[in-house]
Structure formats: C-alpha cells, structure tokens
Design an enzyme around this catalytic site. Structure first.
Site: not given
Length: 77
Positions: A32-34
């Site tokens: 999640h782009c994290a």
C-alpha cells in the site's frame, strides 16, 4: 471515507485476500505504498479494507464473517 490496514495473525494477507474474494469481499493486500511503515512494524504486508458513505453495516458484517471463515479455513483461532 476510511481505509483500515490490518493483519489476521497466522494468515498471510495474500491468502486472506483470496479467501475473502471467494466470499464476495474485495480487499487490497500488499504494501500500500507504505513499505517503510511495514518494515518499521516488522510485517511483510497487510490487508486493507476501504469504507465510504455507500457501505452498509451488512457489508461490514459480511467482511467480519469472511474473516472468521478464513480463520476457520486456515485453522487459526
């Protein structure tokens, strides 16, 4: 709207996503782009459910029931 990232202990998020999909529940799984947050928390990836005004309580109940079904499928209590 809200997005909730979570893990179910003992079930890899990709496996959880597959079982939930089999129950008609769509979630996202992965980084999640994290990725830095995942590394800091010591987790490989997470599942994410997104909610908005159009979601009903019944749909949330179906999500919860599908998670229980996944736990039963993988023998996780």
């Amino acid at each position: 709207g809200a997005a909730l990232s979570f893990q179910v202990e003992g079930i890899h998020p990709h496996d959880l996503g597959q079982v939930l999909d089999d129950h008609g529940v769509a979630i996202r799984v992965g980084h999640h782009c994290a990725w830095p947050v995942h590394r800091t928390m010591g987790v490989q990836s997470t599942a994410r459910a997104s909610f908005y005004l159009y979601n009903t309580r019944d749909e949330i109940d179906v999500l919860a029931e599908a998670i229980v079904a996944a736990k039963n499928f993988f023998g996780v209590n």
